[in-house]
Design a protein around this motif. Structure first.
Motif, mmCIF file in Angstrom:
data_model
loop_
_atom_site.group_PDB
_atom_site.id
_atom_site.type_symbol
_atom_site.label_atom_id
_atom_site.label_comp_id
_atom_site.label_asym_id
_atom_site.label_seq_id
_atom_site.Cartn_x
_atom_site.Cartn_y
_atom_site.Cartn_z
ATOM 1 N N PHE A 23 -7.958 -23.063 -35.424
ATOM 2 C CA PHE A 23 -8.191 -22.127 -36.519
ATOM 3 C C PHE A 23 -9.608 -22.325 -37.053
ATOM 4 O O PHE A 23 -9.820 -22.558 -38.237
ATOM 5 N N LEU A 24 -10.575 -22.267 -36.153
ATOM 6 C CA LEU A 24 -11.974 -22.488 -36.511
ATOM 7 C C LEU A 24 -12.604 -21.171 -36.943
ATOM 8 O O LEU A 24 -12.478 -20.167 -36.251
ATOM 9 N N LEU A 76 2.466 -18.091 -31.270
ATOM 10 C CA LEU A 76 2.649 -16.875 -32.071
ATOM 11 C C LEU A 76 1.998 -17.035 -33.445
ATOM 12 O O LEU A 76 1.462 -16.071 -33.996
ATOM 13 N N THR A 77 1.992 -18.250 -33.997
ATOM 14 C CA THR A 77 1.319 -18.506 -35.270
ATOM 15 C C THR A 77 -0.161 -18.151 -35.167
ATOM 16 O O THR A 77 -0.725 -17.513 -36.067
ATOM 17 N N LYS A 78 -0.802 -18.534 -34.081
ATOM 18 C CA LYS A 78 -2.216 -18.208 -33.873
ATOM 19 C C LYS A 78 -2.412 -16.698 -33.792
ATOM 20 O O LYS A 78 -3.298 -16.129 -34.440
ATOM 21 N N ALA A 83 -3.953 -11.499 -36.197
ATOM 22 C CA ALA A 83 -3.548 -10.131 -36.533
ATOM 23 C C ALA A 83 -3.682 -9.876 -38.035
ATOM 24 O O ALA A 83 -4.121 -8.799 -38.455
ATOM 25 N N MET A 84 -3.319 -10.852 -38.854
ATOM 26 C CA MET A 84 -3.438 -10.689 -40.301
ATOM 27 C C MET A 84 -4.908 -10.524 -40.710
ATOM 28 O O MET A 84 -5.249 -9.648 -41.509
ATOM 29 N N GLY A 132 -10.227 -16.007 -31.590
ATOM 30 C CA GLY A 132 -9.981 -17.413 -31.315
ATOM 31 C C GLY A 132 -8.980 -17.589 -30.207
ATOM 32 O O GLY A 132 -8.552 -16.638 -29.570
ATOM 33 N N SER A 133 -8.598 -18.826 -29.996
ATOM 34 C CA SER A 133 -7.718 -19.113 -28.876
ATOM 35 C C SER A 133 -6.729 -20.208 -29.243
ATOM 36 O O SER A 133 -6.763 -20.756 -30.322
ATOM 37 N N CYS A 134 -5.885 -20.492 -28.289
ATOM 38 C CA CYS A 134 -4.876 -21.529 -28.444
ATOM 39 C C CYS A 134 -5.113 -22.567 -27.356
ATOM 40 O O CYS A 134 -5.147 -22.226 -26.177
#
Length: 143
Positions: A23-24, A76-78, A83-84, A132-134
């Motif tokens: 979450f950078l 899905l959290t990422k 999306a938010m 971003g990515s996971c």
């Protein structure tokens, strides 16, 4: 796939896959890495979770920021966070077009809606800037 490849190479060890979304924020990646607001660990293997907890220990000395969940929920959290943020920026882009069309000052509108603590000021600027990515980590659990 990993098990098959290890077998083809004649290698046998225990491993686990851990999802670790990042979450950078753009322009603040180093600070966000050194002082994360949350650390998501997606895994079902307690030993792998322990390895990742130990890896992040130096970055959470003030309080525990780790949230453990299954891998699918972590990923899905990422996507949900992206999306938010995309929704907020897209909404401000649309408001910016509307403000221009009717002669309103979008900066004043931003201040007005941002002052609502339920909304806040973050990501209320028109433009782009989310993504971003996971990370998926391969954790070797035994010698």
């Amino acid at each position: 796939m990993i098990s098959s490849e290890l077998m083809n190479r004649g290698i046998d060890f225990k491993y686990s896959i851990v999802s670790n979304p990042e979450f950078l924020k753009e322009g603040a990646a180093v600070d966000d890495f050194m002082r994360p607001d949350r650390i998501i660990i997606g895994a079902d293997d307690e030993q792998a979770i322990g390895v990742i907890r130990a890896l992040y220990e130096p970055f959470q000395r003030n309080h525990n920021r780790i949230i453990v969940m299954d891998s699918k929920s972590a990923e899905l959290t990422k996507y949900a966070a992206n999306a938010m943020l995309a929704t907020r920026i897209s909404f401000m882009n649309e408001l910016s077009f509307l403000a221009e069309a009717i002669g309103a000052d979008i900066e004043m509108v931003r201040q007005g809606i941002g002052s609502d603590p339920r909304i806040g000021y973050s990501f209320l600027y028109s433009g782009c800037g989310y993504g971003g990515s996971c990370f998926r980590l391969f954790v070797r659990l035994s010698g």
